[in-house]
Design a protein around this motif. Sequence first.
Motif, PDB file in Angstrom:
ATOM      1  N   ARG A  69      71.931 -54.596  70.150  1.00  0.00           N
ATOM      2  CA  ARG A  69      72.697 -55.766  70.481  1.00  0.00           C
ATOM      3  C   ARG A  69      72.250 -56.279  71.722  1.00  0.00           C
ATOM      4  N   GLU A  70      72.352 -57.582  71.600  1.00  0.00           N
ATOM      5  CA  GLU A  70      71.839 -58.590  72.703  1.00  0.00           C
ATOM      6  C   GLU A  70      72.199 -58.250  74.303  1.00  0.00           C
ATOM      7  N   ARG A  71      71.454 -57.897  75.163  1.00  0.00           N
ATOM      8  CA  ARG A  71      72.061 -57.529  76.477  1.00  0.00           C
ATOM      9  C   ARG A  71      72.171 -58.677  77.336  1.00  0.00           C
ATOM     10  N   LEU A  72      72.750 -58.677  78.539  1.00  0.00           N
ATOM     11  CA  LEU A  72      73.234 -59.571  79.376  1.00  0.00           C
ATOM     12  C   LEU A  72      71.843 -59.959  80.177  1.00  0.00           C
ATOM     13  N   VAL A  73      70.867 -59.215  80.470  1.00  0.00           N
ATOM     14  CA  VAL A  73      69.726 -59.216  81.036  1.00  0.00           C
ATOM     15  C   VAL A  73      68.606 -58.673  80.160  1.00  0.00           C
ATOM     16  N   GLU A  74      67.693 -59.369  79.727  1.00  0.00           N
ATOM     17  CA  GLU A  74      66.564 -59.018  79.083  1.00  0.00           C
ATOM     18  C   GLU A  74      65.135 -59.046  80.066  1.00  0.00           C
ATOM     19  N   LEU A  75      64.440 -58.084  80.081  1.00  0.00           N
ATOM     20  CA  LEU A  75      63.411 -58.111  80.678  1.00  0.00           C
ATOM     21  C   LEU A  75      61.762 -57.720  79.979  1.00  0.00           C
ATOM     22  N   HIS A  76      61.059 -58.263  80.295  1.00  0.00           N
ATOM     23  CA  HIS A  76      59.856 -58.262  79.548  1.00  0.00           C
ATOM     24  C   HIS A  76      59.443 -56.535  79.752  1.00  0.00           C
ATOM     25  N   LEU A 579      59.950 -70.992  89.241  1.00  0.00           N
ATOM     26  CA  LEU A 579      58.865 -69.926  90.129  1.00  0.00           C
ATOM     27  C   LEU A 579      60.458 -68.811  90.691  1.00  0.00           C
ATOM     28  N   LEU A 580      61.189 -69.186  91.094  1.00  0.00           N
ATOM     29  CA  LEU A 580      62.159 -68.478  91.634  1.00  0.00           C
ATOM     30  C   LEU A 580      62.592 -67.530  90.645  1.00  0.00           C
ATOM     31  N   GLU A 581      62.834 -68.109  89.348  1.00  0.00           N
ATOM     32  CA  GLU A 581      63.159 -66.966  88.195  1.00  0.00           C
ATOM     33  C   GLU A 581      62.048 -66.122  87.821  1.00  0.00           C
ATOM     34  N   LEU A 582      60.628 -66.605  88.188  1.00  0.00           N
ATOM     35  CA  LEU A 582      59.524 -65.590  87.795  1.00  0.00           C
ATOM     36  C   LEU A 582      59.707 -64.408  89.162  1.00  0.00           C
ATOM     37  N   LEU A 583      59.816 -64.772  90.431  1.00  0.00           N
ATOM     38  CA  LEU A 583      59.763 -64.056  91.126  1.00  0.00           C
ATOM     39  C   LEU A 583      60.946 -63.045  91.001  1.00  0.00           C
ATOM     40  N   LEU A 584      62.104 -63.200  90.717  1.00  0.00           N
ATOM     41  CA  LEU A 584      63.303 -62.374  90.485  1.00  0.00           C
ATOM     42  C   LEU A 584      62.914 -61.450  89.324  1.00  0.00           C
ATOM     43  N   ASP A 585      62.462 -61.716  88.246  1.00  0.00           N
ATOM     44  CA  ASP A 585      62.007 -61.138  87.067  1.00  0.00           C
ATOM     45  C   ASP A 585      60.902 -60.338  87.391  1.00  0.00           C
ATOM     46  N   ALA A 586      59.860 -60.569  88.056  1.00  0.00           N
ATOM     47  CA  ALA A 586      58.925 -59.624  88.698  1.00  0.00           C
ATOM     48  C   ALA A 586      59.456 -58.584  89.554  1.00  0.00           C
ATOM     49  N   THR A 587      60.278 -58.998  90.488  1.00  0.00           N
ATOM     50  CA  THR A 587      60.884 -57.828  91.278  1.00  0.00           C
ATOM     51  C   THR A 587      61.880 -56.861  90.393  1.00  0.00           C
ATOM     52  N   ALA A 588      62.642 -57.528  89.483  1.00  0.00           N
ATOM     53  CA  ALA A 588      63.244 -56.483  88.722  1.00  0.00           C
ATOM     54  C   ALA A 588      62.342 -55.673  88.063  1.00  0.00           C
TER      55      ALA A 588
END
Length: 647
Positions: A69-76, A579-588
């Motif tokens: 099932r699709e989650r709210l936040v999907e990470l790589h 860029l802000l999204e990339l920074l947040l994804d990399a931090t998470a």
Amino acid sequence: MPSHIQLRYLQELPPGWLSTPPLMRMELLAREDRSPEAGTVAPAASTGSGTLETPRSQPPMPPLEQGHRERLVELHASFGELLTFFCTNTTIHGTIRLVCSSPNRLKKVSWGLLLLGTLGVLYWQLGLLLEQYWRYPVIMAVSVHSESKRFPSVTLCDMNPQRPSSLRYHLEVLDAFAQESIYSLYKFNFKEGRDTPLTDVPGPEPPFKLDRGVRLQWLRHLGNQHKVGFRLCNSTGSDCFYRTYSSGVTAAREWYHFHYMDILGLVPTAGENSQANHFVLSCRYGSKDCQAQHFRTFHHPTYGSCYTFEGVCAAQHPGITHKISLVLRTEPQVELPLLSTEADIKVMIHGHNHTPFLEHRGFSLRPGTETTIGIREDEVRRLGSPYGRCTDGAEGVDVRLLYNSSYTRQACLVSCFQQLMVEKCSCGYFLHPLPAGAQYCSRARHPAWGHCFYRLHQALESHRLSCDSRCPRPCRETSYKLSARTSRWPSAKSADWILGVLGEQTPSPSPSPSPSPSLSPWRSQTPRSRVAKVNIFYQELNYRMVDEAPVYSVPQLLSAMGSLWSLWFGSSVLSVVELLELLLDATALTLLLGFRWLCGAQVSQPGASTTSGPACTSPRARGCQPKVTDPGRPVGALEMVLVEELG
């Protein structure tokens, strides 16, 4: 999925499944979902060689609908996948070259260094831009306007301070002391030519003792033999300094002025006397005569009788034909010749309801001349905070004005200085108004007030007092630029009848008694030197409006930042969000991988108990261990599978 179903499912997995890498297991599960036979498990792994086998008969797998099932936040899954997705889909120019140049390492490294270099230059220039913006610089925008202008106020003083009758004895003592001091320095003899002898002063002599410790003297020990001045000390005598002057005339005048202020502070009401004669002989504006209500008179202790002409008339046209013309009468300085040494008229042009400070902005008119003054007006409008500090009135200033007039910076500085005088010296200077409950400085009450006053005045001149920061400039201020030209007036041929009409008759050529020797330098004046004429007019009704404007407003700042982004990256506001999204994804992703590494390190510890850790109540709970119901089955492998597959 309940925990007992998960354990049974793990027990029924084919051999070699646990040794299969997690990515390969995910791929095999995805293939199984796409196969037409959903009830069988296709992939399997061999325990010996690691090759995959497909068993002939396997029990059906439980449904994995909750897992897919699709989650709210999907990470790589990794940083490489995250950067690849960003470089492929971002709107920043040049990032796609990193993905396209993957087979060629040289190009990939070159494009990576190029992007990093442009990013560094971009943020360096953005830093310079923001630094300049936070300084809040302003530029001056000049515009020209034209309209009818009201004439400014004009203050004129006759430079002939009076000798008050109540202080006549005190001033006679001071004059005698001055004659002694000047004779001791320059051997100049006044020949005892006073109008009234000191012993013949009518009335009882009041108790008065002049401070003879403050006397004129040569100051050779200071290294300059041409210095003249006087010494001032505090009440204990531990701190002394010298007021030195290279000119003996200036030194004598300042020394006399100091003692004169000391005497006036002893009897302050005596300084309000004014002359009985008329200073302004005639006043005319255009074709109309000035009225008495247009003038305001006051007496200045140093500049004598003063008249302020309130410019109630408006100048409809520029030029000399629309002028204010005044004929003034000058008087010989016979009352206090050591205090007033200028044979002229002091003039100041200022704004309406402004206190005239003639010692700062006044200029002199020469008697026997006609002076024509042209006015040009400038108006300045300043910005307030954060671009600068200005005020619209006295309400926003922490200095209480001592003058009953509109706010000016000079009035604020003088009021601040007088309040500091009262605070530090316990008395106020006589030339300025007093705060409530204070008294003027006099040696009889404050023996060391001169030392305190000059020390404080030196601090004010060197900008070491808080008055400079406490007195801002007005946000709206009018200044006047003057240009003057003079000519002899009246002429030699017309002097007789002009002076006769004005009431200044030419002295009779018949012999007359010689004047007193001490007063002969002031009584031997020509008829022309007793009058002066002044004309004031607007050179032009155009006036300059000088407005402060910010160099960088908020829209201009955003525009400059956008220009830099477009120059170096060809990007927009959405690119900044990317860029802000990339920074947040990399931090998470960093936090998640770090947490998994810690969990794996705890599980792989030898001798771990099967009952240690919290029981799993949810298949997606983090940091928990499954509760094993079969105590005979090894739990180490099962725990690792739960962490990798279900956690």
